[in-house]
Design a protein around this motif. Sequence first.
Motif, PDB file in Angstrom:
ATOM      1  N   GLY A 217     -21.940  35.077 -25.158  1.00 48.28           N
ATOM      2  CA  GLY A 217     -21.160  34.218 -24.275  1.00 48.28           C
ATOM      3  C   GLY A 217     -19.698  34.609 -24.291  1.00 48.28           C
ATOM      4  N   GLY A 218     -19.447  35.901 -24.394  1.00 50.05           N
ATOM      5  CA  GLY A 218     -18.079  36.407 -24.566  1.00 50.05           C
ATOM      6  C   GLY A 218     -17.242  36.452 -23.312  1.00 50.05           C
ATOM      7  N   GLY A 219     -17.779  35.967 -22.184  1.00 52.04           N
ATOM      8  CA  GLY A 219     -17.001  35.962 -20.948  1.00 52.04           C
ATOM      9  C   GLY A 219     -16.676  37.369 -20.492  1.00 52.04           C
ATOM     10  N   ILE A 220     -15.413  37.597 -20.197  1.00 53.64           N
ATOM     11  CA  ILE A 220     -15.012  38.931 -19.733  1.00 53.64           C
ATOM     12  C   ILE A 220     -14.457  39.778 -20.881  1.00 53.64           C
ATOM     13  CG2 ILE A 220     -14.648  38.207 -17.353  1.00 53.64           C
ATOM     14  CD1 ILE A 220     -11.654  38.064 -17.925  1.00 53.64           C
ATOM     15  N   GLY A 221     -14.688  39.336 -22.112  1.00 61.24           N
ATOM     16  CA  GLY A 221     -14.383  40.175 -23.273  1.00 61.24           C
ATOM     17  C   GLY A 221     -13.031  39.965 -23.911  1.00 61.24           C
ATOM     18  N   GLY A 222     -12.305  38.946 -23.512  1.00 65.31           N
ATOM     19  CA  GLY A 222     -10.961  38.741 -24.045  1.00 65.31           C
ATOM     20  C   GLY A 222     -10.933  38.508 -25.536  1.00 65.31           C
ATOM     21  N   SER A 223     -11.809  37.656 -26.023  1.00 67.58           N
ATOM     22  CA  SER A 223     -11.844  37.352 -27.455  1.00 67.58           C
ATOM     23  C   SER A 223     -12.260  38.571 -28.261  1.00 67.58           C
ATOM     24  CB  SER A 223     -12.816  36.188 -27.699  1.00 67.58           C
ATOM     25  OG  SER A 223     -12.854  35.844 -29.062  1.00 67.58           O
ATOM     26  N   LEU A 224     -13.308  39.238 -27.811  1.00 62.41           N
ATOM     27  CA  LEU A 224     -13.823  40.396 -28.536  1.00 62.41           C
ATOM     28  C   LEU A 224     -12.814  41.539 -28.571  1.00 62.41           C
ATOM     29  CD1 LEU A 224     -16.329  41.359 -30.043  1.00 62.41           C
ATOM     30  CD2 LEU A 224     -17.219  42.247 -27.887  1.00 62.41           C
ATOM     31  N   SER A 225     -12.058  41.705 -27.491  1.00 66.02           N
ATOM     32  CA  SER A 225     -11.074  42.794 -27.447  1.00 66.02           C
ATOM     33  C   SER A 225     -10.003  42.614 -28.518  1.00 66.02           C
ATOM     34  CB  SER A 225     -10.420  42.864 -26.057  1.00 66.02           C
ATOM     35  OG  SER A 225      -9.597  41.736 -25.811  1.00 66.02           O
ATOM     36  N   GLU A 226      -9.632  41.358 -28.800  1.00 63.88           N
ATOM     37  CA  GLU A 226      -8.647  41.100 -29.843  1.00 63.88           C
ATOM     38  C   GLU A 226      -9.207  41.459 -31.219  1.00 63.88           C
ATOM     39  OE1 GLU A 226      -5.531  40.063 -29.282  1.00 63.88           O
ATOM     40  OE2 GLU A 226      -5.885  40.013 -27.124  1.00 63.88           O
ATOM     41  N   ILE A 227     -10.478  41.153 -31.430  1.00 66.67           N
ATOM     42  CA  ILE A 227     -11.112  41.472 -32.715  1.00 66.67           C
ATOM     43  C   ILE A 227     -11.204  42.978 -32.909  1.00 66.67           C
ATOM     44  CG2 ILE A 227     -13.258  41.311 -34.041  1.00 66.67           C
ATOM     45  CD1 ILE A 227     -13.700  38.565 -32.684  1.00 66.67           C
ATOM     46  N   VAL A 228     -11.657  43.684 -31.869  1.00 68.28           N
ATOM     47  CA  VAL A 228     -11.822  45.144 -31.966  1.00 68.28           C
ATOM     48  C   VAL A 228     -10.473  45.839 -32.109  1.00 68.28           C
ATOM     49  CG1 VAL A 228     -12.607  47.180 -30.709  1.00 68.28           C
ATOM     50  CG2 VAL A 228     -14.027  45.130 -30.745  1.00 68.28           C
ATOM     51  N   ARG A 229      -9.450  45.290 -31.482  1.00 68.42           N
ATOM     52  CA  ARG A 229      -8.111  45.865 -31.631  1.00 68.42           C
ATOM     53  C   ARG A 229      -7.656  45.781 -33.094  1.00 68.42           C
ATOM     54  NH1 ARG A 229      -5.737  43.062 -28.061  1.00 68.42           N
ATOM     55  NH2 ARG A 229      -5.964  44.539 -26.359  1.00 68.42           N
ATOM     56  N   ALA A 230      -7.990  44.676 -33.738  1.00 67.10           N
ATOM     57  CA  ALA A 230      -7.604  44.500 -35.140  1.00 67.10           C
ATOM     58  C   ALA A 230      -8.522  45.260 -36.093  1.00 67.10           C
ATOM     59  CB  ALA A 230      -7.603  43.015 -35.490  1.00 67.10           C
ATOM     60  N   TYR A 231      -9.797  45.438 -35.682  1.00 67.44           N
ATOM     61  CA  TYR A 231     -10.791  46.122 -36.523  1.00 67.44           C
ATOM     62  C   TYR A 231     -11.502  47.187 -35.689  1.00 67.44           C
ATOM     63  CZ  TYR A 231      -9.915  42.083 -39.478  1.00 67.44           C
ATOM     64  OH  TYR A 231      -9.297  41.128 -40.239  1.00 67.44           O
TER      65      TYR A 231
END
Length: 374
Positions: A217-231
């Motif tokens: 349910g990640g939508g257009i990926g905004g939340s996940l992009s922040e996580i991947v940027r950090a990790y």
Amino acid sequence: METAFSKLALHAVKDQLKENYTEEKEELLGQVEIWKYMTAFTDSVALKVAIELRVADIIDQHGQPLSLQKILDNIADAPCPDITFLFRIMRVLVRRKIFSTHQSEPSGETLYGLTRASKWILRDTKMTLAPMFLLENHPLHLNPAHYISDCIREGTKNGTAFFKCHGHEQFDLTGLDPEYNKLFNEGMVCTARIVSKAVIAGYEDGFNKINSLVDVGGGIGGSLSEIVRAYPHIKAINFDLPHVVATAPNYNGITHVGGDMFVSIPSADAIYMKWILHDWSDEHCIKILKNCRKAISEKTGKVIIVDHVLQPEGNNEIFDETGYAFDMMLLAHNAGGKERTEQDWKWLFAETGFLRYNIIKIKALPSIIEAFPI
């Protein structure tokens, strides 16, 4: 000469007056409370006006408090502006401490400045709640509340309050109405940034040991992009309905996958769900969590849930009132959606084969809730 009897009579009169005064005061205070809740929506109306006119952004761009006229001069698309209307809006928002006032020298003219609250409604910044505010205060989101009493009388077999109002359930409407879909996604993206910042800061050890992660349910990926940027070592999948991921931008390290979480979920070391389960009934959540369990390793997998943990009455944590307010919004919008207490979460995990859980508080409205198969 005052007798013992007259003294008793005088005390009785005083006690009666005191009792009457207390009753009158209590009655008046009760009336005040109802007036307060009757008109509470006007605070949201005033704040919505300020956001739509970008008042906070205008002040911020000038780097100093401004007069009403200066604010008015900088409002876009205002062919016939009314300064008296703006004054009344700002008067309310100053009382609510959304804006501050200062007296200019030597003219004594009132100038309006930013506060710690108005900095969160700046629309031209990354960390803002303005899109979420506009979503929650849009008629599409407000109007279903008028159907809650019907749901209490009739149940929801014939649809939620949202369905009774609009003829479609909320998540169906996002696929049918492009403008609503855009409004919804913008609201989700802005909260994703804010919550993700708190999650990343409060869950460093949790992400370090994950190689693959699916955001359900990640939508257009905004939340996940922040996580991947950090990790950046994490191989990530953004998983949502096909029409949602169809509008998602490209992010390094993220693959967008369309599907249905009630059918199956892509496999990974860990499943991440931010503000997903609170949208659904216990029955729906059981289906989702069972699919999560199938998608992760029995021994090393985990589900990372970012959701509110509703506190018992009497607690005084800073987000408690907001949690109960969100529960009311979910009552109007979703099929059985609700905010849950720790006992509610514990029951869900027991029903879906998660033998252990852990709650981690972060500097945001929701908490991190880890669930483990063993």
